[in-house]
Design a protein around this motif. Structure first.
Motif, short mmCIF file in Angstrom:
data_model
loop_
_atom_site.label_atom_id
_atom_site.label_comp_id
_atom_site.label_asym_id
_atom_site.label_seq_id
_atom_site.Cartn_x
_atom_site.Cartn_y
_atom_site.Cartn_z
N GLU A 64 -3.92 -46.40 -26.20
CA GLU A 64 -3.15 -45.15 -26.13
C GLU A 64 -2.04 -45.13 -27.18
O GLU A 64 -1.76 -44.10 -27.78
N GLU A 108 -4.60 -30.15 -27.93
CA GLU A 108 -4.77 -31.04 -26.78
C GLU A 108 -6.10 -31.78 -26.83
O GLU A 108 -6.19 -32.96 -26.44
N GLU A 109 -7.14 -31.10 -27.28
CA GLU A 109 -8.45 -31.73 -27.33
C GLU A 109 -8.44 -32.96 -28.24
O GLU A 109 -8.96 -34.01 -27.87
N TYR A 118 -6.39 -35.89 -26.51
CA TYR A 118 -7.13 -36.63 -25.49
C TYR A 118 -8.30 -37.43 -26.09
O TYR A 118 -8.66 -38.50 -25.60
N SER A 133 -7.87 -41.26 -25.06
CA SER A 133 -8.66 -41.62 -23.87
C SER A 133 -9.93 -42.32 -24.30
O SER A 133 -10.07 -42.74 -25.43
#
Length: 362
Positions: A330, A351-352, A355, A359
């Motif tokens: 992270e 945001e896409e 993540y 992630s």
């Protein structure tokens, strides 16, 4: 001393301006915004301005390359600092010829080693090479020379030259930081009741609490406080942030790790622009890898191993011994995401992409 001064002024400010808190917050926010712009190299009226040629430094500097079992000390060289490189000559007269030593500071680690009372102004450089890090020490004669060369080294480590708009401010920040560390030649008598204001446990780290008595620490803080006692609340906060950001380990998060092929636990340091392999016992950098040279990173979720691939077929693999590897994943993904962001605050958050980079263990 700065922290003590800020605490003291904050209490006085809250008592005297209870009904004007919004205004105080606005002023602090505005000052911190200006500071942020300055530290990031933004345009200010007090800095160098438009420069058509890149400034250079040239002076006699003592140079030392530590080696095991060596008794040799510092040796004076005529050193020239151009772009991001330092060239060392045996004398000023030979500076038109081939240098005896030359080092490119791009991507290096820069650490101060200063003792004001002992008039020691050293700059420790750890320069990345194929087999690890070359350690070079520079010794300056005085504060002015040290500030100029230290600021140049810090910028060069980030790939910037002295033509960068932040150079002048960096020199001034270093000089002001040194000035605050001067011992007062004529310390005033401190009233006994003021001593009770200070709680050393809130102002210094535990290792100093073990090393010195509370009375010794309190006396030193009050003595140093005389150098900053005239500062306003906002100025003291700005100086505190500048001093904090000047610390060698600012912005580095450390994790215990076992590197592939290694026989003992070491440290992996993660900063916004690099990974650092560090000696767990001393905290010294062993090897630095810049994110700008990174090709990709992967995580083997079964054995909890992080592998990072860089240019020139360099591969780094390690297992975190105390935290889950997803935390390191992270950190790396988060810093890579931040590096893609423009400084325009109106930019919408992807945001896409965030993540996608942070992630992957689900």
């Amino acid at each position: 001393a700065l922290q003590y001064h800020i605490n003291k002024l904050s209490i006085m400010s809250s008592e005297n301006h209870l009904n004007h808190s919004d205004k105080d917050v606005d002023e602090v926010d505005a000052a911190l915004s200006d500071l942020e712009i300055t530290l990031e190299g933004g345009k200010t009226s007090t800095i160098l301005g438009d420069i058509t040629s890149i400034p250079e430094l040239a002076d006699y500097i003592k140079v030392f390359k530590p080696k095991k079992l060596t008794l040799k000390g510092y040796k004076p060289y005529w050193c020239t600092f151009k772009d991001t490189s330092i060239s060392c000559y045996k004398s000023k007269e030979e500076s038109n010829g081939t240098p005896a030593h030359q080092m490119n500071l791009r991507g290096c680690e820069v650490t101060p080693d200063v003792n004001i009372s002992g008039q020691k102004f050293n700059i420790k450089l750890l320069i990345p090479v194929a087999e690890g890090m070359n350690e070079i020490w520079l010794r300056c004669d005085n504060e002015t020379q040290y500030a100029s060369w230290m600021a140049a080294c810090r910028l060069a480590s980030k790939g910037k030259t002295m033509a960068d708009s932040s150079y002048g401010m960096e020199v001034q920040n270093i000089l002001s930081f040194l000035k605050m560390q001067h011992l007062n030649p004529d310390p005033q008598l401190i009233p006994e009741q003021i001593n009770t204001d200070i709680n050393p446990e809130c102002l210094v780290s535990p290792r100093y609490l073990k090393k010195y008595k509370n009375k010794q620490i309190t006396a030193r803080i009050l003595e140093a406080h005389q150098n900053v006692a005239q500062m306003s609340l906002i100025e003291a906060k700005m100086r505190f942030i500048q001093a904090w950001q000047s610390l060698p380990e600012f912005g580095i998060t450390h994790f215990n790790a076992r590197f592939q092929g290694g026989k003992k636990d070491e440290l992996i340091g993660i900063a916004y622009n690099r990974l650092i392999r560090m000696d767990a016992s001393t905290g010294d950098a062993v090897k630095t890898w810049r994110f700008s040279n990174m090709k990709q990173w992967n995580v083997n979720w079964e054995i909890k191993m992080v592998t990072v691939e860089f240019a020139d077929e360099v591969r780094v693999s390690f297992i975190c011994t105390e935290v889950d590897c997803k935390v390191v994943h992270e950190f790396i993904g988060g810093y890579i995401f931040l590096s893609t962001r423009a400084k325009d605050q109106n930019e919408s958050l992807d945001e896409e992409m965030f993540y996608k980079l942070t992630s992957g263990w689900v």
